[in-house]
Scaffold this motif. Sequence first.
Motif, mmCIF file in Angstrom:
data_model
loop_
_atom_site.group_PDB
_atom_site.id
_atom_site.type_symbol
_atom_site.label_atom_id
_atom_site.label_comp_id
_atom_site.label_asym_id
_atom_site.label_seq_id
_atom_site.Cartn_x
_atom_site.Cartn_y
_atom_site.Cartn_z
ATOM 1 N N ARG A 1 90.520 -18.754 34.480
ATOM 2 C CA ARG A 1 91.080 -17.412 34.690
ATOM 3 C C ARG A 1 90.013 -16.332 34.529
ATOM 4 N N THR B 1 96.595 -4.621 28.417
ATOM 5 C CA THR B 1 97.419 -5.821 28.603
ATOM 6 C C THR B 1 97.557 -6.540 27.274
ATOM 7 N N ASP C 1 98.663 -11.842 27.857
ATOM 8 C CA ASP C 1 98.858 -12.389 29.207
ATOM 9 C C ASP C 1 98.500 -13.871 29.183
ATOM 10 N N HIS C 2 99.483 -14.719 29.433
ATOM 11 C CA HIS C 2 99.227 -16.165 29.445
ATOM 12 C C HIS C 2 99.714 -16.805 30.745
ATOM 13 N N ALA C 3 99.555 -16.063 31.821
ATOM 14 C CA ALA C 3 99.980 -16.563 33.128
ATOM 15 C C ALA C 3 99.173 -17.776 33.599
ATOM 16 N N HIS C 4 98.009 -17.995 32.967
ATOM 17 C CA HIS C 4 97.171 -19.137 33.334
ATOM 18 C C HIS C 4 97.688 -20.461 32.803
#
Length: 208
Positions: free
Chosen positions: A42, A200, A203-206
């Motif tokens: 990421r 932000t 954010d742990h969208a990865h």
Amino acid sequence: MEMKVYFVRHGQTEFNAQNQYQPLDSSLSQKGIEQAQFVAKRLTDIQIKVVLSSNLKRAIQTAEIINEKLQKEHIQIEALREAKRPSIFIGKNKADQFVMDVMSLTEEHADDPSWHYSDEENFSDVKSRAIKALQIIASRSEDHILVVTHGEFLRFILGILLIGESLTFLEYKHIQNVLKTTNTGITVCYYEKTEWKLLTWNDHAHLP
């Protein structure tokens, strides 16, 4: 000086998975290693100039896995370590009645900077260290910085960043109760002319 700082919580350990207090030398679990690999991918498109990390093993491991992709200077900083709890907690579940009783007692004395139950850091200790950590980061010359640290300490960082050095224990508790951290979650902050801004949080969208 303008900079973006990318704070990353370390990858999961077995102690995290079991909701237990962990020793200083705890290592990443296999899942934690995979999480660090995911966040590394990421971050590859971001022009990170330097990697700063806590000098605890789980943070070092996370930073090293990320840095396999980034190939930047990696500096270990003691001020970025996790908040230290009583050593007697190590291996105990955070829901253990003894642990909760001690934590309750600690909270009752949170406004007394001289009070300690045993060998832990109290609120004042960790707050002072968070102030120092932000000063260290702000003194850097790089414009994009990666900082690998710990969940609880990151909330102290956030408290100082948003509220300032006047942060009280009650204000911190509200942050602690509302803002949770995920292993390898990314928190992005912007710094310019002595002012911090939160862009932000976690954010742990990865992560799959």
